[in-house]
Scaffold this active site. Structure first.
Site, PDB file in Angstrom:
ATOM      1  N   THR A 128      -2.929  35.658  59.923  1.00 50.95           N
ATOM      2  CA  THR A 128      -3.116  34.225  60.104  1.00 50.95           C
ATOM      3  C   THR A 128      -4.581  33.882  60.364  1.00 50.95           C
ATOM      4  O   THR A 128      -5.228  34.477  61.232  1.00 50.95           O
ATOM      5  CB  THR A 128      -2.271  33.735  61.288  1.00 50.95           C
ATOM      6  OG1 THR A 128      -0.904  34.055  61.030  1.00 50.95           O
ATOM      7  CG2 THR A 128      -2.431  32.241  61.501  1.00 50.95           C
ATOM      8  N   GLU A 129      -5.115  32.925  59.582  1.00 49.58           N
ATOM      9  CA  GLU A 129      -6.508  32.486  59.688  1.00 49.58           C
ATOM     10  C   GLU A 129      -7.493  33.650  59.588  1.00 49.58           C
ATOM     11  O   GLU A 129      -8.589  33.606  60.139  1.00 49.58           O
ATOM     12  CB  GLU A 129      -6.735  31.719  60.993  1.00 49.58           C
ATOM     13  CG  GLU A 129      -5.868  30.479  61.153  1.00 49.58           C
ATOM     14  CD  GLU A 129      -6.136  29.404  60.110  1.00 49.58           C
ATOM     15  OE1 GLU A 129      -7.175  29.475  59.422  1.00 49.58           O
ATOM     16  OE2 GLU A 129      -5.276  28.502  59.968  1.00 49.58           O
ATOM     17  N   LEU A 130      -7.070  34.697  58.879  1.00 51.63           N
ATOM     18  CA  LEU A 130      -7.864  35.917  58.715  1.00 51.63           C
ATOM     19  C   LEU A 130      -8.219  36.561  60.052  1.00 51.63           C
ATOM     20  O   LEU A 130      -9.224  37.274  60.154  1.00 51.63           O
ATOM     21  CB  LEU A 130      -9.145  35.641  57.907  1.00 51.63           C
ATOM     22  CG  LEU A 130      -8.933  35.161  56.471  1.00 51.63           C
ATOM     23  CD1 LEU A 130     -10.275  35.077  55.730  1.00 51.63           C
ATOM     24  CD2 LEU A 130      -7.979  36.074  55.709  1.00 51.63           C
TER      25      LEU A 130
END
Length: 289
Positions: A128-130
């Protein structure tokens, strides 16, 4: 090139389910359906055009409930064989940093959902979100993934370029692909900003920037919210025509191509080991510990 299909959330109201449906339908008409139509056209026109997509399980559930045609259009893209789907936590959560058990449950649930809808297997992890750490890469290798995506942020990279594959510290086989945030953000945030000193951004100008960025490097990873196309950057900004012209321009040069994330990892040996603190990307903000 990798794109993120983001979770759609409700801003509140008396009936959150109706709010979610209203928002989803609006974004579907402005972004998902027209962009998928453009991608389908480009995938048919250019065998060398490849993309990778990341969906949260929540997004897929909403597509099933609120607009099945959105899901069908994504299925058509995947059926071309030129589109790879990334693995991620089912609920677009940061569970890895709080509960390993919950994270593993969500990743397995996501795998099952991708198999059910697309008949595809996921081989590369995009948290998630890198959000990333070396421990995440170690876990991914142990769980059978061939690589992980992360933010290519300057304070961590130091003198190194994000335009290479790296070996995550503590792994033996995994590859680390980094987002080129400058060029990604040119599209995601600055494209229609008339105060930006590079406005208007044309396909020729962006193609030149990309060529310069990879002059001595093997690849460039563009990663952004799917809603960049049509929702964050409205159709009136010219974003759809820009993207089509950029793909045309890039592939008009002999030797230029596009990779899926797995192809990029397979085609490029790691340039070195990367030691990474906990880092993530949230819109224009980046954080690390």
């Amino acid at each position: 090139m990798t794109w993120l299909g983001s979770i759609i959330i409700s801003p509140g109201g008396q009936n959150p389910d109706q709010d979610n449906q209203k928002i989803f339908q609006k974004v579907a008409e402005k972004s998902y359906l027209p962009m998928n139509a453009l991608l389908e056209k480009l995938l048919k026109k250019y065998p060398d055009f490849k993309i990778s997509l990341s969906f949260s399980g929540t997004f897929l559930e909403q597509a099933e409930r609120f607009n099945p045609e959105v899901l069908e259009s994504f299925k058509r893209l995947v059926k071309t064989g030129q589109v790879e789907i990334l693995s991620s936590p089912y609920h677009h959560s940061l569970a890895f940093f709080y509960s390993r058990k919950e994270f593993e449950r969500q990743v397995e649930l996501h795998r099952w959902k991708i198999r059910e809808i697309f008949g595809a297997e996921t081989r590369v992890l995009a948290n998630t979100e890198l959000a990333y750490s070396d421990d995440l890469a170690k876990w991914a290798e142990q769980d059978g993934f061939k690589g992980v995506l992360a933010e290519g942020w300057d304070p961590i990279l130091n003198w190194r370029s994000p335009n290479y594959v790296y070996r995550p510290r503590g792994t033996k086989k995994n590859g680390l692909l980094l987002k080129n945030y400058r060029l990604s953000d040119d599209l995601a945030f600055r494209f229609s900003d008339r105060k930006w000193n590079e406005w208007p951004l044309t396909a020729d100008k962006f193609n030149t920037w990309v060529e310069d960025s990879v002059r001595y490097a093997p690849l460039l990873n563009l990663f952004m919210d799917y809603e960049t196309f049509g929702e964050h950057q409205w159709a009136e900004s010219g974003i759809f025509g820009f993207f089509e012209n950029f793909v045309d321009k890039w592939l008009s040069t002999n030797g230029n191509t596009f990779y899926t994330v797995s192809e990029a990892l397979d085609a490029n040996a790691p340039a070195g080991e990367m030691k990474y603190a906990v880092a993530c990307n949230v819109g224009r903000r980046r954080a690390w510990i």
